[in-house]
Design an enzyme around this catalytic site. Structure first.
Site, PDB file in Angstrom:
ATOM      1  N   ASP A  72       0.859  -1.183   0.000  1.00 56.17           N
ATOM      2  CA  ASP A  72       0.000   0.000   0.000  1.00 56.17           C
ATOM      3  C   ASP A  72       0.896   1.235   0.000  1.00 56.17           C
ATOM      4  O   ASP A  72       1.739   1.392   0.896  1.00 56.17           O
ATOM      5  CB  ASP A  72      -0.902  -0.012   1.241  1.00 56.17           C
ATOM      6  CG  ASP A  72      -2.020   0.999   1.167  1.00 56.17           C
ATOM      7  OD1 ASP A  72      -2.339   1.460   0.054  1.00 56.17           O
ATOM      8  OD2 ASP A  72      -2.580   1.339   2.225  1.00 56.17           O
ATOM      9  N   ASP A 132      -3.299   2.625  -5.905  1.00 58.71           N
ATOM     10  CA  ASP A 132      -2.238   2.741  -4.903  1.00 58.71           C
ATOM     11  C   ASP A 132      -1.994   1.458  -4.113  1.00 58.71           C
ATOM     12  O   ASP A 132      -1.298   1.486  -3.097  1.00 58.71           O
ATOM     13  CB  ASP A 132      -2.549   3.877  -3.932  1.00 58.71           C
ATOM     14  CG  ASP A 132      -3.850   3.667  -3.160  1.00 58.71           C
ATOM     15  OD1 ASP A 132      -4.618   2.749  -3.518  1.00 58.71           O
ATOM     16  OD2 ASP A 132      -4.103   4.433  -2.208  1.00 58.71           O
ATOM     17  N   GLU A 133      -2.530   0.309  -4.550  1.00 55.05           N
ATOM     18  CA  GLU A 133      -2.309  -0.914  -3.784  1.00 55.05           C
ATOM     19  C   GLU A 133      -2.317  -2.138  -4.696  1.00 55.05           C
ATOM     20  O   GLU A 133      -3.005  -2.171  -5.712  1.00 55.05           O
ATOM     21  CB  GLU A 133      -3.358  -1.076  -2.681  1.00 55.05           C
ATOM     22  CG  GLU A 133      -4.778  -1.171  -3.195  1.00 55.05           C
ATOM     23  CD  GLU A 133      -5.777  -1.474  -2.091  1.00 55.05           C
ATOM     24  OE1 GLU A 133      -5.481  -2.309  -1.212  1.00 55.05           O
ATOM     25  OE2 GLU A 133      -6.868  -0.877  -2.118  1.00 55.05           O
TER      26      GLU A 133
END
Length: 382
Positions: free
Chosen positions: A11, A126-127
């Site tokens: 993350d 974003d992950e």
């Protein structure tokens, strides 16, 4: 639990805000809030310096997209109204969202991870999940090597959780933020996972948490102490059994890495049920963000979509979907939003909304001569 699996969840730390700090390094260490696209951009002054907008000067109904850890320390978090945030942190810097930059940095960090560990499930801008099971390297040095690759490619930090499955990895990556590494095994569940709030389990939303709280269940450990039969009685067979397994850290889901999906979708469950009139700005911001993420997914996969759809779940848990099949396929975020808006106009919006989703289907490679589809009517509902 399969102890031979080694699954990581990576993350990026305060991703949108961290990208902005790459553009504006003079703001490091300060409380910074990223808002909607309508927020004023920094203005260059006569001496060459930049004048930044402040939360105290904002007037409107926009919501926070993300915030730096310094702003979070003041009680300012994503999803909060900008006017409310201004009461808590009036001097915080306010920046507009720049989704083109975020997508660029997203591509960079994912390519960097793939150079070290190529088995990846993409979960958003974003992950990602990473299957490390086949890599003959201890978890700690491997995690450090992945983090170093991400930093070299982006200048940004990330946090990584490594566990036997996706459910635990998602929780673990959040335990030592920012710039953290957390490695857990099945034996660590009672000591590291059970003390956490039940909401830390991905999939337990606000409504489920309220129902659990009414049962006297606030933590994962308290949930693990409830008999499976009782959870099935209260939540139904599927959800009840899942809650029982999740509380014990049991999750056998594989990584989804296929390159030829039938559809891509993004959805968001709100912290509270939103009213179409009173919360129009928050709904519009969420809608735009979902369309941007669907567009990012399509771009990353090199596909265009022939069908755009939406999904609404209302406060009474009733769910409605609508689809629009287009004359020509598209992949542009603004065109997706306009097409999704046409779907939205076919739904009666008399009830509060708890979930909003956008879906692209009928996927295919783009034709060389394809032109972007212009959907004429703009969204007026939110």
């Amino acid at each position: 639990m399969n102890s031979h699996r080694r699954i990581a969840h990576l993350d990026m730390d305060a991703f949108f805000a961290s990208v902005e700090l790459r553009h504006y390094p003079m703001l490091r260490g300060q409380p910074v809030v990223v808002g909607g696209r309508r927020v004023d951009r920094p203005v260059e002054q006569a001496d060459g310096s930049l004048r930044f907008a402040r939360l105290r000067d904002y007037v409107g109904r926009g919501v926070i997209t993300t915030s730096t850890y310094e702003a979070r320390a003041l009680g300012v978090f994503s999803g909060m109204g900008l006017m409310k945030a201004a009461q808590l942190a009036p001097d915080a810097i306010l920046l507009p969202a720049n989704f083109d930059a975020y997508r660029d940095y997203s591509r960079r960090f994912k390519a960097a991870v793939a150079s070290v560990a190529p088995v990846i499930e993409d979960r958003g801008i974003d992950e990602i999940y990473i299957d490390l099971s086949g890599i003959a390297e201890d978890s700690l040095p491997l995690a450090r090597r992945i983090k170093q690759a991400v930093f070299a490619a982006t200048g940004l930090s990330c946090s990584i959780g490594i566990t036997p499955n996706k459910l635990l990895a998602k929780i673990a990556s959040d335990l030592d933020k920012p710039d953290g590494i957390t490695i857990l095994g099945a034996d660590d569940v009672p000591t590291r996972i059970w003390p956490l709030a039940a909401r830390k389990i991905n999939g337990i939303g606000p409504k489920a948490a309220e129902r659990l709280r009414a049962m006297g269940v606030d933590t994962v450990g308290q949930l693990a102490a409830v008999a499976e039969s009782e959870l099935v009685r209260r939540f139904g067979a599927s959800t009840g059994s899942w809650l029982w397994r999740a509380a014990r850290g049991i999750d056998e889901r594989p990584l989804v890495t296929e390159r030829d999906p039938k559809s891509v979708s993004r959805e968001s469950t709100f912290e509270r049920d939103l009213d179409v009139g009173l919360d129009r700005a928050a709904l519009s911001e969420a809608f735009t963000g979902l369309c941007a993420r669907v567009a990012d997914d399509l771009a990353r996969k090199g596909l265009v979509a022939r069908t755009i759809g939406i999904k609404l779940r209302f406060a009474d848990f009733s769910t409605v979907t609508r689809d629009l099949t287009l004359a020509e396929p598209l992949a542009d975020a603004q065109a997706i939003r306009r097409a999704a808006g046409q779907c939205l106009k076919r739904i009666a919006l008399g009830k509060r909304i708890r979930l909003l989703g956008v879906r692209a289907a009928g996927l295919q490679p783009p034709a060389a001569t394809q032109q972007p589809l212009a959907v004429q009517a703009e969204l007026q509902l939110f």
